[in-house]
Design a protein around this motif. Structure first.
Motif, PDB file in Angstrom:
ATOM      1  N   SER A  63       0.831  -1.195   0.000  1.00  0.00           N
ATOM      2  CA  SER A  63       0.000   0.000   0.000  1.00  0.00           C
ATOM      3  C   SER A  63       0.870   1.251   0.000  1.00  0.00           C
ATOM      4  O   SER A  63       1.826   1.367   0.784  1.00  0.00           O
ATOM      5  N   THR A  64       0.547   2.174  -0.903  1.00  0.00           N
ATOM      6  CA  THR A  64       1.334   3.388  -1.055  1.00  0.00           C
ATOM      7  C   THR A  64       0.431   4.564  -1.417  1.00  0.00           C
ATOM      8  O   THR A  64      -0.649   4.372  -1.994  1.00  0.00           O
ATOM      9  N   SER A  65       0.888   5.752  -1.084  1.00  0.00           N
ATOM     10  CA  SER A  65       0.122   6.960  -1.407  1.00  0.00           C
ATOM     11  C   SER A  65       0.390   7.441  -2.830  1.00  0.00           C
ATOM     12  O   SER A  65      -0.261   8.375  -3.300  1.00  0.00           O
ATOM     13  N   ALA A  66       1.331   6.825  -3.514  1.00  0.00           N
ATOM     14  CA  ALA A  66       1.661   7.231  -4.877  1.00  0.00           C
ATOM     15  C   ALA A  66       0.498   6.927  -5.825  1.00  0.00           C
ATOM     16  O   ALA A  66      -0.197   5.922  -5.671  1.00  0.00           O
ATOM     17  N   GLN A  70       2.026   8.734 -11.186  1.00  0.00           N
ATOM     18  CA  GLN A  70       3.378   8.867 -10.656  1.00  0.00           C
ATOM     19  C   GLN A  70       4.176   7.584 -10.842  1.00  0.00           C
ATOM     20  O   GLN A  70       5.354   7.612 -11.211  1.00  0.00           O
ATOM     21  N   ALA A  71       3.530   6.456 -10.577  1.00  0.00           N
ATOM     22  CA  ALA A  71       4.213   5.174 -10.739  1.00  0.00           C
ATOM     23  C   ALA A  71       4.560   4.916 -12.200  1.00  0.00           C
ATOM     24  O   ALA A  71       5.646   4.410 -12.518  1.00  0.00           O
ATOM     25  N   GLU A  72       3.643   5.271 -13.107  1.00  0.00           N
ATOM     26  CA  GLU A  72       3.908   5.073 -14.534  1.00  0.00           C
ATOM     27  C   GLU A  72       5.080   5.936 -14.994  1.00  0.00           C
ATOM     28  O   GLU A  72       5.947   5.476 -15.740  1.00  0.00           O
ATOM     29  N   GLU A  73       5.107   7.174 -14.545  1.00  0.00           N
ATOM     30  CA  GLU A  73       6.202   8.073 -14.930  1.00  0.00           C
ATOM     31  C   GLU A  73       7.540   7.557 -14.410  1.00  0.00           C
ATOM     32  O   GLU A  73       8.562   7.584 -15.117  1.00  0.00           O
ATOM     33  N   ILE A 108      15.621  -0.983 -11.795  1.00  0.00           N
ATOM     34  CA  ILE A 108      14.260  -0.426 -11.818  1.00  0.00           C
ATOM     35  C   ILE A 108      13.639  -0.501 -10.440  1.00  0.00           C
ATOM     36  O   ILE A 108      12.962   0.436  -9.979  1.00  0.00           O
ATOM     37  N   LYS A 109      13.889  -1.591  -9.758  1.00  0.00           N
ATOM     38  CA  LYS A 109      13.333  -1.783  -8.414  1.00  0.00           C
ATOM     39  C   LYS A 109      13.843  -0.715  -7.450  1.00  0.00           C
ATOM     40  O   LYS A 109      13.088  -0.156  -6.643  1.00  0.00           O
ATOM     41  N   VAL A 110      15.130  -0.408  -7.554  1.00  0.00           N
ATOM     42  CA  VAL A 110      15.716   0.630  -6.703  1.00  0.00           C
ATOM     43  C   VAL A 110      15.099   1.987  -6.997  1.00  0.00           C
ATOM     44  O   VAL A 110      14.760   2.760  -6.090  1.00  0.00           O
ATOM     45  N   LEU A 116       8.517   6.059  -5.223  1.00  0.00           N
ATOM     46  CA  LEU A 116       7.229   5.751  -4.614  1.00  0.00           C
ATOM     47  C   LEU A 116       7.280   5.740  -3.087  1.00  0.00           C
ATOM     48  O   LEU A 116       6.248   5.528  -2.444  1.00  0.00           O
ATOM     49  N   LYS A 117       8.514   5.922  -2.546  1.00  0.00           N
ATOM     50  CA  LYS A 117       8.712   5.941  -1.089  1.00  0.00           C
ATOM     51  C   LYS A 117       8.216   4.645  -0.453  1.00  0.00           C
ATOM     52  O   LYS A 117       7.448   4.633   0.518  1.00  0.00           O
ATOM     53  N   VAL A 118       8.690   3.545  -1.037  1.00  0.00           N
ATOM     54  CA  VAL A 118       8.347   2.206  -0.548  1.00  0.00           C
ATOM     55  C   VAL A 118       9.654   1.455  -0.314  1.00  0.00           C
ATOM     56  O   VAL A 118      10.564   1.512  -1.150  1.00  0.00           O
TER      57      VAL A 118
END
Length: 367
Positions: A63-66, A70-73, A108-110, A116-118
């Motif tokens: 769960s994230t507030s993003a 934002q995630a797509e960008e 990409i994961k990093v 996304l602040k996850v």
């Protein structure tokens, strides 16, 4: 009895009806136009193949507030490829990126973790190799080919080879239209899409077989009579099963429409689109092809048979002779031309059956 049920009964008895066979060139033209559109869409746009077929990586976050945007960008910036992002029910995100290898997925994961602040360790990464997608595609084509062969063999044995050819043409028609719609709207093609395509073939074949069974029963001993041509009996068979086909199609389309428009559109469950679009378009195309393509094509093929040509010639000659005497062709014939229950099954669509002379009179002296 409901209006639809009453209409179905009148269609079955041949009291009312529509000349589907007589207007078959219109249906052929519509189908050819739609098929050409589908083929052009495939040639120009192509199919949007999922990572199951092209290979790539799927990142799942907690769960994230993003937001999805934002995630797509972030995913596009980190990978250099287009990304598909879906919001999950638990508030997390599913990020799908095609053509990504193991080495690049770590980077990409990093990047996703920062943007996304996850926490990085909470982002799950699943890799799909392109070779696995190729195997899935080959198995899908193999399954489709085996299905088509079995359909042709079964229909040729249960009915006749002309019906097998017509059913095969209708199935190819349905597949082409469904795949063309995928190319037009740009929906992603996944294994769920393949399952949907194979499912609609069964529905389409069911409607076609129902009409063919009615046609088979109605044409028993057809060469022993001179009342109705093969095309007229085929037309009666379509009308007699029309309401049943409409009912089954509508009942099947309603839940599929719920998946497509409510689940995929309103609720945003994009994964439902994979199978629901194929089912929705395929069911509609299957109902259309069963009525407007398969049976008219059988009638065309059958009318080319020498026996059917001779029968049609005799029938037309008899009708012309009756018309010259100012009589109806039915006045000269009795139901003995079609023994048993075959006579009402062969009624001309759209023409109310008139009682023969002497029928319907009450006993007693005339006043």
């Amino acid at each position: 009895m409901s209006r639809l049920g009453s209409l179905g009964a009148r269609l079955y008895r041949g009291e009312v009806g529509y000349d589907f066979i007589g207007k078959r060139k219109i249906w052929y033209g519509i189908s050819i136009l739609i098929t050409i559109t589908a083929v052009v869409a495939l040639a120009v746009s192509g199919l949007n193949m999922g990572i199951e077929f092209k290979g790539g990586a799927v990142f799942t976050t907690p769960s994230t507030s993003a937001t999805v945007a934002q995630a797509e960008e972030s995913a596009v910036s980190a990978s250099g490829h287009q990304a598909i992002v879906q919001k999950l029910g638990n508030g997390g995100l599913r990020i799908q990126i095609s053509e990504v290898d193991l080495a690049k997925s770590d980077a990409i994961k990093v990047e996703l973790s920062k943007d996304l602040k996850v926490p990085e360790e909470k982002i799950n990464a699943d890799l799909v190799g392109p070779s696995w997608g190729e195997q899935i595609a080959k198995k899908a084509w193999t399954g489709l080919g085996v299905f088509m062969i079995l359909v042709v063999i079964y229909l040729a044995i249960a009915f006749e080879w002309r019906m097998a050819i017509a059913a095969l043409a209708a199935l190819i028609h349905d597949i082409t239209i469904t795949v063309g719609v995928y190319a037009l709207v740009g929906f992603e093609v996944t294994p769920g899409t393949v399952i949907g395509l194979l499912t609609i073939l069964g529905y389409s074949l069911y409607d076609t077989v129902v009409v063919f069974d009615s046609l088979k029963e109605g044409t028993k001993g057809i060469t022993k009579q001179t009342r109705w041509t093969y095309s007229e009996i085929a037309n009666r068979s379509i009308n007699g099963t029309l309401v049943r086909s409409i009912n089954t199609t509508v009942v099947a389309l309603l839940p599929v429409a719920g998946l497509l428009f409510i689940g995929g559109g309103v609720l945003g469950a994009g994964m439902l689109n994979d199978i629901s679009l194929a089912l929705f378009v395929g069911l509609a195309a299957g109902a259309y092809s069963s009525i407007f393509i398969a049976t008219p094509l059988v009638a065309d093929l059958k009318e080319g048979d020498p026996q059917m040509k001779a029968l049609k010639k005799r029938i037309l000659a008899k009708r012309a002779a009756a018309a010259a005497r100012g009589e109806s062709a039915e006045d000269e014939q009795s139901n003995d031309d079609f023994p048993g229950d075959a006579a009402p099954a062969a009624a001309v669509v759209g023409q109310r059956q008139q009682p023969h002379r002497g029928q319907g009179r009450t006993s007693g002296n005339r006043r």
